[in-house]
Design an enzyme around this catalytic site. Structure first.
Site, PDB file in Angstrom:
ATOM      1  N   ASP A  57      62.865  50.600 -17.966  1.00 38.23           N
ATOM      2  CA  ASP A  57      63.886  49.563 -17.989  1.00 38.23           C
ATOM      3  C   ASP A  57      63.211  48.288 -17.530  1.00 38.23           C
ATOM      4  O   ASP A  57      62.936  48.109 -16.340  1.00 38.23           O
ATOM      5  CB  ASP A  57      65.038  49.934 -17.060  1.00 38.23           C
ATOM      6  CG  ASP A  57      66.132  48.864 -17.020  1.00 38.23           C
ATOM      7  OD1 ASP A  57      65.983  47.829 -17.704  1.00 38.23           O
ATOM      8  OD2 ASP A  57      67.132  49.067 -16.304  1.00 38.23           O
ATOM      9  N   SER A 135      57.532  36.034 -28.526  1.00 34.09           N
ATOM     10  CA  SER A 135      58.527  34.973 -28.535  1.00 34.09           C
ATOM     11  C   SER A 135      59.200  35.000 -29.910  1.00 34.09           C
ATOM     12  O   SER A 135      59.560  36.065 -30.403  1.00 34.09           O
ATOM     13  CB  SER A 135      57.871  33.624 -28.244  1.00 34.09           C
ATOM     14  OG  SER A 135      58.799  32.573 -28.296  1.00 34.09           O
ATOM     15  N   TYR A 149      69.820  33.293 -26.642  1.00 36.71           N
ATOM     16  CA  TYR A 149      68.581  33.879 -27.159  1.00 36.71           C
ATOM     17  C   TYR A 149      67.489  32.814 -27.214  1.00 36.71           C
ATOM     18  O   TYR A 149      66.358  33.038 -26.773  1.00 36.71           O
ATOM     19  CB  TYR A 149      68.820  34.456 -28.552  1.00 36.71           C
ATOM     20  CG  TYR A 149      67.565  34.978 -29.224  1.00 36.71           C
ATOM     21  CD1 TYR A 149      67.025  36.200 -28.863  1.00 36.71           C
ATOM     22  CD2 TYR A 149      66.926  34.233 -30.217  1.00 36.71           C
ATOM     23  CE1 TYR A 149      65.872  36.684 -29.464  1.00 36.71           C
ATOM     24  CE2 TYR A 149      65.773  34.705 -30.818  1.00 36.71           C
ATOM     25  CZ  TYR A 149      65.256  35.926 -30.448  1.00 36.71           C
ATOM     26  OH  TYR A 149      64.100  36.394 -31.050  1.00 36.71           O
ATOM     27  N   LYS A 153      63.823  32.586 -25.161  1.00 31.15           N
ATOM     28  CA  LYS A 153      62.522  32.472 -25.823  1.00 31.15           C
ATOM     29  C   LYS A 153      61.811  31.166 -25.470  1.00 31.15           C
ATOM     30  O   LYS A 153      60.581  31.150 -25.335  1.00 31.15           O
ATOM     31  CB  LYS A 153      62.691  32.617 -27.344  1.00 31.15           C
ATOM     32  CG  LYS A 153      63.150  34.005 -27.782  1.00 31.15           C
ATOM     33  CD  LYS A 153      62.195  35.085 -27.315  1.00 31.15           C
ATOM     34  CE  LYS A 153      62.579  36.464 -27.832  1.00 31.15           C
ATOM     35  NZ  LYS A 153      61.665  37.526 -27.359  1.00 31.15           N
ATOM     36  N   THR A 184      62.763  43.819 -40.003  1.00 31.94           N
ATOM     37  CA  THR A 184      63.037  44.845 -39.005  1.00 31.94           C
ATOM     38  C   THR A 184      64.550  44.987 -38.903  1.00 31.94           C
ATOM     39  O   THR A 184      65.297  44.348 -39.633  1.00 31.94           O
ATOM     40  CB  THR A 184      62.464  44.444 -37.633  1.00 31.94           C
ATOM     41  OG1 THR A 184      63.204  43.316 -37.132  1.00 31.94           O
ATOM     42  CG2 THR A 184      60.989  44.065 -37.745  1.00 31.94           C
TER      43      THR A 184
END
Length: 278
Positions: A57, A135, A149, A153, A184
């Site tokens: 984790d 990143s 988000y 980054k 992905t």
């Protein structure tokens, strides 16, 4: 480096899917060793017997230290850390709840910091090592509807740039990877989290939601080719500080930097705020 028989030892977070899994497969295909980590270690079984796997984790600094210590003991020394664990959350700034914000930063930013700090004492002692910090294009170019988000980054970029300057004299390298859209599961409904839409943001965030939905499964980037480049660059004697991946990343980052330079020149007449004579 702590290479044995010409092989490197890699430590990869978020190895259960996406870039993490592709990177692990590329490492194993090259004959190197990998410690693949995930919150769900059973999801790493598909990597095969060649990989050491561990539950991790990344949001827990004690867990990061313990897992890194075990990896060091079991392998004789980690050569490259790939801080890949992370996820996206789409929603307007006003839409996301407090716990959603904290979770986004805990995983995407503090996860990178925790694992980096866990590895640094070993790298420093050996005066060698590489960090690969995942990143995003959105670490350079903001994504409306992905402010948290994007914030995570952007922070990874600043943290990693400072890290690179701190550790260069110790023989430690840092590469910040900035992928554009790759095929992905990142943008899928099973991976990308989303807040409940507010109608007021339909013209801004709503359009981003639609774009990501259309892009899912149609991203131009090949994660296998990206993994090959990442592993190749991380293994060089002088890895680059930044590594944009994909045509969209290169084009958008180039345009963003040009726009910033133009904007800088436009406000230059207002920048004379130093004391006279300085």
């Amino acid at each position: 480096m702590s290479e044995q028989n010409g092989t490197r030892v890699w430590f990869v977070t978020g190895a259960s899917s996406g870039f993490g899994r592709a990177i692990c497969r590329e490492i194993l295909d090259r004959g190197d060793r990998v410690v693949a980590t995930s919150r769900d270690p059973e999801s790493l079984d598909a990597l095969g017997d060649g990989a050491l796997t561990s539950r991790l984790d990344v949001t827990d600094p004690d867990d990061a230290r313990a897992v890194m210590q075990k990896a060091e003991h079991d392998t004789g020394g980690v050569d490259v850390v790939v801080n890949n664990a992370g996820y996206g959350h789409i929603g307007a700034i006003e839409e996301l709840a407090d716990d959603e914000l904290r979770r986004q930063l805990d995983v995407n930013l503090y996860g990178v910091i925790n694992v980096t700090r866990a590895a640094l004492p070993y790298f420093r002692a050996r005066r060698s090592g590489r960090f690969v910090q995942m990143s995003s294009l959105n670490g350079i170019e903001a994504l409306p509807g992905g402010a948290y988000y994007t914030a995570s980054k952007f922070a990874v970029e600043g943290f990693s740039e400072a890290l690179a300057a701190e550790v260069a004299h110790l023989g430690i390298g840092v590469t910040i990877v900035e992928p554009g859209p790759h095929r992905t599961s990142f943008a899928s409904t099973g991976s990308m989290q989303s807040s409940t839409p507010m109608s007021a943001y339909a013209e801004s965030v709503g359009e981003v939601r639609q774009l990501l939905a259309q892009l899912d499964g149609n991203q131009p980037g090949d994660p296998v080719r990206a993994a090959q480049v990442i592993v190749e660059m991380a293994a060089t004697d002088h890895p680059p500080l930044r590594l944009p991946l994909g045509t969209m990343a290169h084009d958008h980052i180039r345009d963003k930097l040009r726009q910033q330079l133009d904007a800088l020149e436009a406000v230059a007449p207002f920048g004379a705020t130093d004391f006279p004579g300085n």
